[in-house]
Design a protein around this motif. Structure first.
Motif: not given
Length: 291
Positions: A194-207, A220-230
């Motif tokens: 949760r504290a490193n959500m941006l890096s986690y999303i980037i990692f998931l998109r690459i792998t 959305p079910l996991l309450d990931i902010p839309l800005g960080i998601f984008f």
């Protein structure tokens, strides 16, 4: 005359039969009936909500199609021999033929071609329709590398964000119903990062650990902010997009999308994934150092 008192005789009333509450016309509120009524009402609400979600989705999908029609309407007149190839590519041969057609109009209608590619890309991403990989390859064939990379990343992030909003609006119940195990597993992973959500999303998109469409509808079910998601999507899709765009420069030499895969491309994606995790490592290192 002495008054005589009649003795009060205590009578013991027989208990009511167990089926009295059910059989009596005045009492039809047995716990069993109440529970069944609540379950039935819940099923009716769930069914109503499901049909309302389907109706809303169809309306939004129709709106997306209308936008596509409007963009296509402003496109220059297409010559007769080009019509058979002017379609969404489903194979590498389709992509080659479409590339020839669009390159013919790009010379004098550059922005019309760019708008058509961008709109189609966002539409596919928004409704999780396959085919965006071929558009990434075509972007590398039609446009310069910086332009292609920016718009592929932007379209991926914009389309994924629209899919995110659609899921938050109408797809929450469907996701929970059809993918409960995946959602529960990913919820645990998200809680850890949760504290490193941006890096986690980037990692998931690459792998390739999770499909992109599942990330879009589950976030959305996991309450990931839309800005960080984008932002995470915009940055995370860049490494694989580089490979597709570079492949587009040699479009006519490709036979399948598998031709893009090589040891160099796999190594490039692996290094990019490791780089995406460096902020987390650095943050932990600094925290330990300060402690």
């Amino acid at each position: 005359m002495a008054s005589q008192h009649c003795p009060i005789v205590a009578t013991k009333r027989s208990p009511l039969p167990q089926n009295y509450l059910v059989s009596s016309g005045r009492h039809k509120t047995a716990p069993e009936s109440t529970g069944e009524s609540q379950l039935q009402a819940g099923d009716e609400r769930s069914e109503h909500s499901r049909w309302r979600s389907i109706g809303l989705f169809l309306v939004l999908f129709a709106g997306g199609l209308l936008i596509m029609v409007a963009v296509f309407a402003q496109f220059p007149d297409i010559e007769q021999e080009h019509w058979e190839h002017f379609k969404l590519p489903r194979s590498m041969d389709d992509a080659k033929n479409l590339g020839r057609v669009l390159s013919h109009y790009r010379q004098s209608h550059y922005f019309s071609v760019l708008l058509l590619v961008v709109t189609t890309y966002i539409f596919l991403q928004s409704f999780a329709i396959p085919g965006s990989i071929f558009l990434s390859i075509l972007s590398g064939f039609l446009f310069s590398f910086p332009v292609a990379l920016f718009f592929v990343c932007f379209c991926s992030a914009a389309g994924a964000s629209i899919c995110y909003c659609l899921s938050a609006l109408i797809g929450v119940g469907l996701v929970k119903k059809h993918f409960p195990d995946r959602v529960a597993s990913w919820r645990q992973q998200v809680a850890k990062h949760r504290a490193n959500m941006l890096s986690y999303i980037i990692f998931l998109r690459i792998t390739p650990f999770l499909p992109n469409w599942f990330i879009n509808i589950a976030s959305p079910l996991l309450d990931i902010p839309l800005g960080i998601f984008f932002l995470g999507t915009f940055v995370g899709v860049a490494p694989p997009s580089v490979l597709f765009i570079q492949a587009g420069t040699t479009l006519y030499k490709l036979t399948t999308t598998g031709d893009i895969t090589s040891w160099k491309s796999v190594l490039f994606l692996a290094v990019s994934a490791v780089v995406s995790l460096l902020p987390i490592v650095f943050k932990k290192f600094m925290r330990k150092k300060l402690e």
